[in-house]
Design an enzyme around this catalytic site. Sequence first.
Site, PDB file in Angstrom:
ATOM      1  N   ASN A   1      -4.359  11.022   4.403  1.00 11.27           N
ATOM      2  CA  ASN A   1      -4.429  10.013   5.463  1.00 11.27           C
ATOM      3  C   ASN A   1      -4.419  10.677   6.835  1.00 11.27           C
ATOM      4  O   ASN A   1      -5.128  10.256   7.752  1.00 11.27           O
ATOM      5  CB  ASN A   1      -3.248   9.024   5.405  1.00 11.27           C
TER       6      ASN A   1
ATOM      7  N   HIS B   1      -3.786   0.779  -3.247  1.00 10.28           N
ATOM      8  CA  HIS B   1      -4.488   1.528  -2.198  1.00 10.28           C
ATOM      9  C   HIS B   1      -5.227   0.541  -1.301  1.00 10.28           C
ATOM     10  O   HIS B   1      -5.306  -0.644  -1.596  1.00 10.28           O
ATOM     11  CB  HIS B   1      -5.509   2.458  -2.848  1.00 10.28           C
TER      12      HIS B   1
ATOM     13  N   GLU C   1      -7.726   3.959  -6.730  1.00 11.58           N
ATOM     14  CA  GLU C   1      -8.527   3.667  -5.532  1.00 11.58           C
ATOM     15  C   GLU C   1     -10.026   3.783  -5.838  1.00 11.58           C
ATOM     16  O   GLU C   1     -10.413   4.457  -6.813  1.00 11.58           O
ATOM     17  CB  GLU C   1      -8.113   4.626  -4.396  1.00 11.58           C
TER      18      GLU C   1
ATOM     19  N   ARG D   1       0.298   9.206  -5.096  1.00 11.55           N
ATOM     20  CA  ARG D   1       0.814   8.544  -3.895  1.00 11.55           C
ATOM     21  C   ARG D   1       1.401   7.155  -4.176  1.00 11.55           C
ATOM     22  O   ARG D   1       2.328   6.725  -3.486  1.00 11.55           O
ATOM     23  CB  ARG D   1      -0.278   8.469  -2.809  1.00 11.55           C
TER      24      ARG D   1
ATOM     25  N   ARG E   1       0.868  -1.178   0.000  1.00  9.10           N
ATOM     26  CA  ARG E   1       0.000   0.000   0.000  1.00  9.10           C
ATOM     27  C   ARG E   1       0.905   1.228   0.000  1.00  9.10           C
ATOM     28  O   ARG E   1       1.984   1.216   0.627  1.00  9.10           O
ATOM     29  CB  ARG E   1      -0.892  -0.015   1.249  1.00  9.10           C
ATOM     30  N   HIS E   2       0.480   2.285  -0.682  1.00 10.44           N
ATOM     31  CA  HIS E   2       1.302   3.500  -0.734  1.00 10.44           C
ATOM     32  C   HIS E   2       1.600   3.990   0.687  1.00 10.44           C
ATOM     33  O   HIS E   2       0.876   3.698   1.641  1.00 10.44           O
ATOM     34  CB  HIS E   2       0.568   4.595  -1.520  1.00 10.44           C
TER      35      HIS E   2
HETATM   36  O1  F6P Z   1      -8.419   6.303   3.409  1.00 11.62           O
HETATM   37  C1  F6P Z   1      -7.699   5.778   2.384  1.00 11.62           C
HETATM   38  C2  F6P Z   1      -8.556   5.060   1.358  1.00 11.62           C
HETATM   39  O2  F6P Z   1      -7.678   4.485   0.438  1.00 11.62           O
HETATM   40  C3  F6P Z   1      -9.606   5.962   0.654  1.00 11.62           C
HETATM   41  O3  F6P Z   1      -9.108   6.694  -0.452  1.00 11.62           O
HETATM   42  C4  F6P Z   1     -10.657   4.970   0.262  1.00 11.62           C
HETATM   43  O4  F6P Z   1     -11.906   5.571  -0.006  1.00 11.62           O
HETATM   44  C5  F6P Z   1     -10.678   4.092   1.500  1.00 11.62           C
HETATM   45  O5  F6P Z   1      -9.344   4.030   1.968  1.00 11.62           O
HETATM   46  C6  F6P Z   1     -11.185   2.698   1.242  1.00 11.62           C
HETATM   47  O6  F6P Z   1     -11.376   2.046   2.470  1.00 11.62           O
HETATM   48  P1  F6P Z   1     -12.858   1.807   3.047  1.00 11.62           P
HETATM   49  O7  F6P Z   1     -13.562   1.019   1.991  1.00 11.62           O
HETATM   50  O8  F6P Z   1     -12.598   1.016   4.272  1.00 11.62           O
HETATM   51  O9  F6P Z   1     -13.512   3.120   3.272  1.00 11.62           O
END
Ligand code: F6P
Length: 404
Positions: free
Chosen positions: A222, A357, A288, A263, A215-216
């Site tokens: 973040n 991601h 992502e 990223r 993961r980046h």
């Molecule tokens: O927070 C980082 C991230 O990669 C967001 O860009 C993305 O929407 C999310 O995590 C995905 O994780 P979850 O499905 O748990 O919200």
Amino acid sequence: MVPNTLCIVMVGLPARGKSTIARKLRENLSRDRISCRIFNNGQLRRRIRSQDTSRPEFYDPNNEVGVRLRERIALINLDRARRYLENGGQVAIIDATNVSLKRRRKVQSFLGEHPILFIECVNDDEEILEASIRHKTRLPEFQGLSAELAMESFKKRILYYNTIYNPLGEERDFIRLDSLNNRILQEEIVSDIPFYDRIRDFLVTDSVKNLFLIRHGETYFNLENRIGGDSSLTQKGKEQAEALARYFQKKRIPFIFTSKKKRTVETAEPIQRLQESCSIIPLEEFNEIDSGICECMSYEEIQQQMPDVYYARKQDKYNYVYPEGEGYVTMKSRVDRGIKKALFLSGGAENIMIVGHRAVNRMILSHFLYRRTEDVPYIYIPQDKFYHIVATQYKKLFQLKPYT
Ligand code: F6P
């Protein structure tokens, strides 16, 4: 005919994955103690005449000198393959384009009664072809040319082959394979082909020797718990990337696939810098999850400003689709496509890396390691560890490892 021996004849335009499949077959058959050798016409051509065969005109079907030389090479390899099978070899693979009916009839008459399995690799995905041709132009035969001229030359070569291309159809035993998706498009098997089930199974199995799924590093988003966007790495994120680079320095990583977001590329670059030869290939398929109207918001903001979105997603995270965006359920096909692309482009490399991601990496993991869909959106994807995945017919391994 020596019983229990087989000649596999690869068929397909250049850059369709024939050599990768040939190598994979040899590797897998050898593992089962079936002796197998590849007879590659291109390699023999480069050995015999290294200079002037990179010019596209060499492949013009009306260029008599070129045709004669290529026919001679084909016959030398066929003869070597036949002798190999008569002297204890079990499977000979002729790795060449063999795109014309005329050439294939010649092969058949040369091998007589010997069982032949034709395998045609088909792949017309423009983006993959472009990337795969780009990769081929790094071969020593294009050394004197700029990258663009080499691309042009290789594309012209393909056009020449295309003018004499006849897909398989009239042959006795053949498989037409979508080599990007490992899917059989057509299959005609009339004879008793030795090792057939085993070979067929290899062809349709996704296999990866060592996939390092990363993961980046930490981003500014973040820090604020914000989702989506295209934020850069923080100082800590950059240090994580440097630590990854040092960790992987002693392994050969010829390919790093990233998303198109900053990223992931910023995380891959320091790794690439410490490698001798490594290509970074950004793929849109690894972007992502698109959170639509919630892009760039924090989870807290979503909960406060769009409670219906927040709670509906909580209820069924896998199937929930963000308004104007995606859900895990709708990401599946594009991420799967990215995995196929990465595997195709890396051509069976010993090690490959994907820098993705959180949501994307969950989907990649679940592609190789079965999880119930309701559990996929909760798979643990930290930034200070990576997954080492091995998924072959002989070994399955999923290990979460720290890199510092
Ligand atoms: O927070 C980082 C991230 O990669 C967001 O860009 C993305 O929407 C999310 O995590 C995905 O994780 P979850 O499905 O748990 O919200």
